[in-house]
Design a protein around this motif. Structure first.
Motif, PDB file in Angstrom:
ATOM      1  N   ALA A   1     -29.313 -24.301 -47.277  1.00  0.00           N
ATOM      2  CA  ALA A   1     -29.701 -24.291 -48.646  1.00  0.00           C
ATOM      3  C   ALA A   1     -28.385 -24.724 -49.413  1.00  0.00           C
ATOM      4  O   ALA A   1     -28.358 -25.486 -50.164  1.00  0.00           O
ATOM      5  CB  ALA A   1     -30.039 -23.110 -49.228  1.00  0.00           C
ATOM      6  N   ARG A   2     -27.143 -24.280 -48.940  1.00  0.00           N
ATOM      7  CA  ARG A   2     -26.035 -24.576 -49.647  1.00  0.00           C
ATOM      8  C   ARG A   2     -25.503 -25.980 -49.463  1.00  0.00           C
ATOM      9  O   ARG A   2     -24.939 -26.805 -50.433  1.00  0.00           O
ATOM     10  CB  ARG A   2     -24.843 -23.624 -49.026  1.00  0.00           C
ATOM     11  N   THR A   3     -25.818 -26.731 -48.155  1.00  0.00           N
ATOM     12  CA  THR A   3     -25.432 -27.971 -48.186  1.00  0.00           C
ATOM     13  C   THR A   3     -26.139 -28.580 -48.923  1.00  0.00           C
ATOM     14  O   THR A   3     -25.366 -29.736 -49.658  1.00  0.00           O
ATOM     15  CB  THR A   3     -25.453 -28.063 -46.519  1.00  0.00           C
ATOM     16  N   VAL A   4     -27.389 -28.696 -49.083  1.00  0.00           N
ATOM     17  CA  VAL A   4     -28.252 -29.609 -49.702  1.00  0.00           C
ATOM     18  C   VAL A   4     -28.410 -29.019 -51.389  1.00  0.00           C
ATOM     19  O   VAL A   4     -27.899 -29.973 -52.045  1.00  0.00           O
ATOM     20  CB  VAL A   4     -29.669 -29.714 -49.291  1.00  0.00           C
ATOM     21  N   ASN A   5     -28.585 -27.764 -51.432  1.00  0.00           N
ATOM     22  CA  ASN A   5     -28.771 -27.606 -52.906  1.00  0.00           C
ATOM     23  C   ASN A   5     -27.417 -27.605 -53.665  1.00  0.00           C
ATOM     24  O   ASN A   5     -27.462 -27.805 -55.054  1.00  0.00           O
ATOM     25  CB  ASN A   5     -29.514 -26.240 -53.102  1.00  0.00           C
ATOM     26  N   VAL A   6     -26.366 -26.941 -53.354  1.00  0.00           N
ATOM     27  CA  VAL A   6     -25.170 -26.685 -53.860  1.00  0.00           C
ATOM     28  C   VAL A   6     -24.193 -28.077 -53.620  1.00  0.00           C
ATOM     29  O   VAL A   6     -23.686 -28.810 -54.791  1.00  0.00           O
ATOM     30  CB  VAL A   6     -24.483 -25.539 -53.513  1.00  0.00           C
ATOM     31  N   GLU A   7     -23.732 -28.193 -52.543  1.00  0.00           N
ATOM     32  CA  GLU A   7     -22.837 -29.311 -52.331  1.00  0.00           C
ATOM     33  C   GLU A   7     -23.611 -30.830 -52.658  1.00  0.00           C
ATOM     34  O   GLU A   7     -22.892 -31.449 -53.145  1.00  0.00           O
ATOM     35  CB  GLU A   7     -22.595 -29.564 -50.776  1.00  0.00           C
ATOM     36  N   GLY A   8     -24.792 -31.061 -52.218  1.00  0.00           N
ATOM     37  CA  GLY A   8     -25.450 -32.230 -52.579  1.00  0.00           C
ATOM     38  C   GLY A   8     -25.669 -32.392 -54.238  1.00  0.00           C
ATOM     39  O   GLY A   8     -25.378 -33.617 -54.689  1.00  0.00           O
ATOM     40  N   THR A   9     -25.809 -31.209 -55.019  1.00  0.00           N
ATOM     41  CA  THR A   9     -25.973 -31.400 -56.198  1.00  0.00           C
ATOM     42  C   THR A   9     -24.506 -31.796 -56.853  1.00  0.00           C
ATOM     43  O   THR A   9     -24.191 -32.585 -57.702  1.00  0.00           O
ATOM     44  CB  THR A   9     -26.362 -30.333 -57.096  1.00  0.00           C
ATOM     45  N   LYS A  10     -23.363 -31.214 -56.221  1.00  0.00           N
ATOM     46  CA  LYS A  10     -22.096 -31.514 -56.848  1.00  0.00           C
ATOM     47  C   LYS A  10     -21.837 -32.989 -56.369  1.00  0.00           C
ATOM     48  O   LYS A  10     -21.190 -33.725 -57.429  1.00  0.00           O
ATOM     49  CB  LYS A  10     -21.109 -30.721 -56.029  1.00  0.00           C
ATOM     50  N   ARG A  11     -22.046 -33.412 -55.418  1.00  0.00           N
ATOM     51  CA  ARG A  11     -22.194 -34.980 -54.980  1.00  0.00           C
ATOM     52  C   ARG A  11     -22.833 -35.786 -56.172  1.00  0.00           C
ATOM     53  O   ARG A  11     -22.247 -36.902 -56.430  1.00  0.00           O
ATOM     54  CB  ARG A  11     -22.319 -35.297 -53.705  1.00  0.00           C
ATOM     55  N   VAL A  12     -23.793 -35.399 -56.535  1.00  0.00           N
ATOM     56  CA  VAL A  12     -24.850 -36.254 -57.467  1.00  0.00           C
ATOM     57  C   VAL A  12     -23.997 -35.937 -58.938  1.00  0.00           C
ATOM     58  O   VAL A  12     -23.904 -37.242 -59.488  1.00  0.00           O
ATOM     59  CB  VAL A  12     -26.037 -35.725 -57.661  1.00  0.00           C
ATOM     60  N   ASN A  13     -23.395 -34.974 -59.455  1.00  0.00           N
ATOM     61  CA  ASN A  13     -22.691 -34.646 -60.632  1.00  0.00           C
ATOM     62  C   ASN A  13     -21.540 -35.706 -60.636  1.00  0.00           C
ATOM     63  O   ASN A  13     -21.289 -36.192 -61.486  1.00  0.00           O
ATOM     64  CB  ASN A  13     -22.135 -33.393 -60.555  1.00  0.00           C
TER      65      ASN A  13
ATOM     66  N   ASP B   1     -27.457 -40.488 -48.822  1.00  0.00           N
ATOM     67  CA  ASP B   1     -27.453 -38.961 -48.489  1.00  0.00           C
ATOM     68  C   ASP B   1     -26.674 -38.207 -49.733  1.00  0.00           C
ATOM     69  O   ASP B   1     -25.676 -38.464 -49.736  1.00  0.00           O
ATOM     70  CB  ASP B   1     -27.078 -38.809 -47.084  1.00  0.00           C
ATOM     71  N   ILE B   2     -27.582 -37.202 -50.338  1.00  0.00           N
ATOM     72  CA  ILE B   2     -26.752 -36.751 -51.454  1.00  0.00           C
ATOM     73  C   ILE B   2     -25.813 -35.786 -50.854  1.00  0.00           C
ATOM     74  O   ILE B   2     -24.569 -35.358 -51.650  1.00  0.00           O
ATOM     75  CB  ILE B   2     -27.637 -35.872 -52.386  1.00  0.00           C
ATOM     76  N   THR B   3     -25.534 -35.534 -49.797  1.00  0.00           N
ATOM     77  CA  THR B   3     -24.540 -34.419 -49.302  1.00  0.00           C
ATOM     78  C   THR B   3     -23.021 -35.233 -48.845  1.00  0.00           C
ATOM     79  O   THR B   3     -22.469 -34.513 -48.344  1.00  0.00           O
ATOM     80  CB  THR B   3     -24.966 -33.508 -47.961  1.00  0.00           C
ATOM     81  N   LYS B   4     -23.195 -36.381 -48.744  1.00  0.00           N
ATOM     82  CA  LYS B   4     -22.170 -37.398 -48.527  1.00  0.00           C
ATOM     83  C   LYS B   4     -21.322 -37.819 -49.397  1.00  0.00           C
ATOM     84  O   LYS B   4     -22.111 -37.946 -50.629  1.00  0.00           O
ATOM     85  CB  LYS B   4     -22.483 -38.432 -47.397  1.00  0.00           C
ATOM     86  N   PRO B   5     -19.952 -38.134 -49.143  1.00  0.00           N
ATOM     87  CA  PRO B   5     -19.256 -38.936 -50.453  1.00  0.00           C
ATOM     88  C   PRO B   5     -19.932 -39.992 -50.917  1.00  0.00           C
ATOM     89  O   PRO B   5     -20.630 -40.585 -50.229  1.00  0.00           O
ATOM     90  CB  PRO B   5     -18.070 -39.184 -49.818  1.00  0.00           C
ATOM     91  N   ASN B   6     -20.097 -40.260 -52.191  1.00  0.00           N
ATOM     92  CA  ASN B   6     -20.665 -41.466 -52.897  1.00  0.00           C
ATOM     93  C   ASN B   6     -22.071 -41.502 -52.599  1.00  0.00           C
ATOM     94  O   ASN B   6     -22.822 -42.492 -52.352  1.00  0.00           O
ATOM     95  CB  ASN B   6     -19.889 -42.720 -52.593  1.00  0.00           C
ATOM     96  N   LEU B   7     -22.847 -40.321 -52.062  1.00  0.00           N
ATOM     97  CA  LEU B   7     -24.083 -40.492 -51.612  1.00  0.00           C
ATOM     98  C   LEU B   7     -24.276 -41.328 -50.659  1.00  0.00           C
ATOM     99  O   LEU B   7     -25.513 -41.729 -50.367  1.00  0.00           O
ATOM    100  CB  LEU B   7     -24.962 -40.966 -52.804  1.00  0.00           C
TER     101      LEU B   7
END
Length: 361
Positions: A103-115, A64-70
């Motif tokens: 949108a914020r949870t997936v698109n923004v926070e999720g991308t930051k986790r992937v980053n 899950d991209i929205t969670k720590p360490n995916l």
């Protein structure tokens, strides 16, 4: 070794099929949400069957991209860190009517986790991030590939959160070999018409289908804006080339129509192709938006109100960087006039497939 988010979404499916056919990857990892795992495995099996790709070389991983360490285990993180060279981040909410919190949870926070995860990979050769040309928001006039934050406002939460996500990607791109892809509005395959959802421009086909009993169907507004619609096969070919081209590291590319038609012309060509008649008269866009403010109208027409904004989006997307790089590989965007008949045939054949229709609220 290739790692994908956004599987089994349409673009990820197409990318993986082409990647297997043209680049013979040694190993593929696809990160999927737990409730999507069965579907992902089924799509993996389907692709492996027609490409003859060894099943054991493709691993579907729950995460899950929205969670720590995916949401990956320590063992999984170690295994991926030792092997992954290319990361394709496509996971996002693409719905124009998406609520802000989702949108914020997936698109923004999720991308930051992937980053964060990508920044830790010792063998990374390229991070390919899928943005959108519409991070430009409400800006008008010429928009260049090197531009991002110009203080723009946005037409919907999708645009705004994709902008914020790209800002985050640009920040790590100083230290991570990154290629940012900004597609226009993606439509089906230019040769087969295949698409997974009838959204975006397909809303017009939905509307024509509902209104075909009328003797006259008007234009929607002046339609002076340019329409940036690109077939998915152009996006796939361009992305895979850019993901492996040394000169594309650190670059941003508009994968938009280099010779776009005005929305009025696109509307007319689509209606002529689908219904065999041309629009007559003009319905002011403000009246169309007012009508679409009623849910029963949206649901009957199967059109999202937000889609109408793109009939007056006076933005011109310069794609010089993309054109100059892709021409070396002979990759060019097809003329959209030639794509419309293919889209119409596919839509006509599959218009009653409810799995391809968005739920309009």
């Amino acid at each position: 070794m290739y790692f994908f988010t956004g599987f089994p979404g349409f673009i990820a499916l197409m990318l993986l099929s082409e990647l297997i056919g043209k680049w013979a990857p040694e190993k593929i990892y696809t990160l999927v949400l737990p409730h999507m795992k069965d579907k992902a495995i089924a799509e993996k099996e389907r692709i492996c069957s027609f490409t003859h790709f060894p099943h054991e070389k493709w691993e579907v991983i729950e995460g899950d991209i929205t969670k720590p360490n995916l949401s990956l285990s320590r063992e999984q993180l170690h295994m991926l860190a030792s092997s992954v060279t290319h990361v394709f981040h496509l996971a996002a909410i693409y719905d124009l009517a998406v609520p802000e919190n989702i949108a914020r949870t997936v698109n923004v926070e999720g991308t930051k986790r992937v980053n964060e995860w990508v920044s830790s990979l010792p063998h990374l050769q390229r991070y390919i991030y899928f943005s959108t040309a519409y991070v430009s928001g409400t800006r008008q006039g010429m928009i260049f590939e090197h531009e991002l934050d110009k203080g723009q406002a946005f037409k919907n939460h999708y645009e705004e959160t994709k902008f914020l996500a790209e800002v985050a990607v640009q920040e790590i791109a100083r230290n991570v070999p990154t290629t940012i892809i900004r597609p226009g509005i993606v439509v089906g395959h230019s040769k087969t018409g295949e698409t997974i959802k009838f959204d975006g421009l397909y809303f017009m086909f939905n509307m024509f289908e509902r209104l075909k009993f009328l003797p006259i169907i008007p234009y929607l507004g002046k339609g002076e804006a340019q329409g940036n619609f690109v077939p998915v096969d152009y996006i796939i070919d361009a992305t895979l080339y850019l993901a492996h081209a040394d000169e594309a590291s650190g670059e941003t590319y508009h994968l938009t129509d280099p010779n776009p038609y005005h929305m009025r012309d696109i509307y007319r060509m689509m209606m002529t192709e689908y219904l065999g008649k041309e629009p007559k008269g003009t319905l002011p866009l403000r009246l169309a938006k007012w009508a679409m403010s009623f849910s029963f109208v949206r649901q009957w027409l199967r059109v999202e109100k937000e889609a109408l904004e793109y009939f007056e989006c006076a933005s011109i997307y310069d794609a010089t960087n993309a054109r100059n790089t892709l021409i070396k590989a002979g990759i060019v965007c097809p003329d959209f006039r030639d794509v419309i008949p293919v889209m119409a045939r596919y839509y006509r054949k599959h218009r009653n497939d409810e799995t391809k229709q968005l739920v309009i609220r």
